[in-house]
Design an enzyme around this catalytic site. Structure first.
Site, PDB file in Angstrom:
ATOM      1  N   ASP A 277       0.865  -1.187   0.095  1.00  0.00           N
ATOM      2  CA  ASP A 277       0.021  -0.165  -0.040  1.00  0.00           C
ATOM      3  C   ASP A 277       0.819   1.203   0.013  1.00  0.00           C
ATOM      4  O   ASP A 277       0.284   2.302   0.034  1.00  0.00           O
ATOM      5  CB  ASP A 277      -0.934   0.126   1.447  1.00  0.00           C
ATOM      6  CG  ASP A 277      -1.706   0.993   1.645  1.00  0.00           C
ATOM      7  OD1 ASP A 277      -2.487   1.370   0.315  1.00  0.00           O
ATOM      8  OD2 ASP A 277      -2.191   1.717   2.494  1.00  0.00           O
ATOM      9  N   HIS A 301      -1.656   3.896  -1.003  1.00  0.00           N
ATOM     10  CA  HIS A 301      -1.518   4.424   0.338  1.00  0.00           C
ATOM     11  C   HIS A 301      -2.831   4.643   0.928  1.00  0.00           C
ATOM     12  O   HIS A 301      -3.311   5.917   1.158  1.00  0.00           O
ATOM     13  CB  HIS A 301      -0.563   5.502   0.551  1.00  0.00           C
ATOM     14  CG  HIS A 301      -0.113   5.737   1.847  1.00  0.00           C
ATOM     15  ND1 HIS A 301       1.164   6.136   2.208  1.00  0.00           N
ATOM     16  CD2 HIS A 301      -0.551   5.579   2.930  1.00  0.00           C
ATOM     17  CE1 HIS A 301       1.567   6.128   3.324  1.00  0.00           C
ATOM     18  NE2 HIS A 301       0.357   5.657   3.934  1.00  0.00           N
ATOM     19  N   SER A 304      -5.561   3.747   5.733  1.00  0.00           N
ATOM     20  CA  SER A 304      -6.674   4.153   6.694  1.00  0.00           C
ATOM     21  C   SER A 304      -7.834   5.043   6.044  1.00  0.00           C
ATOM     22  O   SER A 304      -8.594   5.734   6.702  1.00  0.00           O
ATOM     23  CB  SER A 304      -6.103   5.413   7.595  1.00  0.00           C
ATOM     24  OG  SER A 304      -5.559   6.519   6.890  1.00  0.00           O
TER      25      SER A 304
HETATM   26  O1  LIG Z   1       0.485   6.280   6.787  1.00  0.00           O
HETATM   27  C1  LIG Z   1      -0.369   6.725   7.183  1.00  0.00           C
HETATM   28  C2  LIG Z   1      -0.303   7.127   8.502  1.00  0.00           C
HETATM   29  O2  LIG Z   1       0.910   7.139   9.043  1.00  0.00           O
HETATM   30  O3  LIG Z   1      -1.229   7.441   9.098  1.00  0.00           O
END
Ligand SMILES: O=CC(=O)O
Length: 339
Positions: A277, A301, A304
């Site tokens: 990711d 990425h 979240s």
């Molecule tokens: O990669 C995402 C985060 O560190 O929240």
């Protein structure tokens, strides 16, 4: 805060309106500058100019490099808080901030379960060849007959041995899912054994020696923060220790893995697949070697990225910001020492 009593805050990306509203309510004298772009932060030179003009609080995201060179532009010494909308804070020179009395906050916990969901999904997608399968469906003639006995066979996730490097919040959440939901055997490596946490998972064996974990695992999942010690942790020599049939799954930071070494290993059939990711660079150019290598599944990425979790992150982020500009202790400060 300037003599005028105005609190100046710069937010480097468009974030949830609810979070901005909270800032306006909590800090009535705020002058809130929100960069009007969801995908790009202000250019470095603009950030420098902002600091020179004077800001009390800075809300940033992981693409923003907040280093000593940038902080030297805070010539008025006005910046009190850097609040990142992320759990990771490797893009911030925390030590330089500390020396300058600038508090640093992040958004832990609220994204743990969502990121763990994605890690498991990515392990399944990679081992079960989702990328190739989707391409076959979409290409004329790619899906040749309803069901073919030996076609598009992948590897089982259930019952596999999973090696987690870094049994922190997300590591535990991934281990719980894979042990209880998929009957996986869990191995973990880290700076120390965590018997209580391992017992909570139900079963997890500590490997003091990373090499042992790499050699035994069917899935290797680094879930450690990016530090000088973990940069390129998975490199040509660690890959040589892994099973040829193993998968590497990365939802932490691209820099933890030597991407070229992974491509070499995949090309030599010394590794079965890489699901990630996170990449170097981000976004990854569409003609990058990684995207052309067999067995690679890349996501942009989004660990979240659910509506609920991103809102929760934005809330934590502005709680940190507001506390920081008021000179109060941050509710979610970055830890004193890297975990
Ligand atoms: O990669 C995402 C985060 O560190 O929240």
């Amino acid at each position: 805060m300037a003599a005028t009593g105005i609190v100046r805050v710069l937010v480097t990306r468009q974030i949830q309106e609810e979070a901005l509203e909270y800032v306006r309510k909590q800090v009535p004298n705020v002058e809130l500058q929100v960069h009007p772009d969801e995908h790009q932060s202000p250019a470095r030179s603009e950030l420098e100019a902002w600091l020179e003009r004077g800001v009390d609080g800075l809300v940033c995201v992981i693409g923003d490099v907040i280093d000593e060179a940038l902080l030297t532009h805070d010539t008025q010494g006005r910046l009190r808080v850097v609040s990142t909308m992320s759990v990771g804070y490797n893009h911030i020179d925390v030590e330089s901030c500390r020396q300058r009395g600038i508090a640093v906050g992040h958004t832990p916990d609220v994204l743990t379960e969502t990121t763990a969901d994605l890690a498991v999904g990515l392990a399944i997608a990679t081992a079960r060849r989702f990328r190739e399968a989707l391409q076959a469906v979409e290409q004329p003639g790619g899906w040749k007959s309803s069901w073919s006995p030996t076609w598009m066979c992948g590897t089982d996730v259930h019952g596999a041995t999973v090696g987690i490097i870094g049994l922190g919040r997300i590591g535990v959440a991934v281990a719980r899912r894979l042990h209880h939901g998929f009957g996986c055997r869990i191995l973990y490596h880290g700076t120390r054994e965590k018997p209580v946490v391992a017992a909570e998972i139900g079963q997890a064996r500590f490997c003091a020696d990373l090499g042992e974990l790499l050699a035994e695992s069917d899935f290797v999942i680094p879930l450690c923060p990016l530090t000088q010690k973990t940069r390129n942790l998975i490199n040509a020599s660690s890959l040589r220790l892994m099973k040829k049939s193993a998968f590497l799954i990365n939802v932490s930071r691209g820099e933890i893995v030597d991407q070229d070494a992974v491509c070499d290993a995949l090309e030599a059939e010394a590794l079965a697949g890489y699901g990630t990711d996170v990449t170097v660079p981000e976004p990854i150019p569409t003609d990058h070697r990684l995207l052309k290598t067999r067995g690679v599944t890349v996501l942009p990425h989004i660990g979240s990225a659910t509506l609920q979790t991103r809102l929760a992150m934005a809330r934590l982020c502005v709680e940190n910001l507001v506390a920081g500009v008021k000179g109060d202790p941050l509710p979610h400060p970055v830890p004193l020492h890297a975990e």
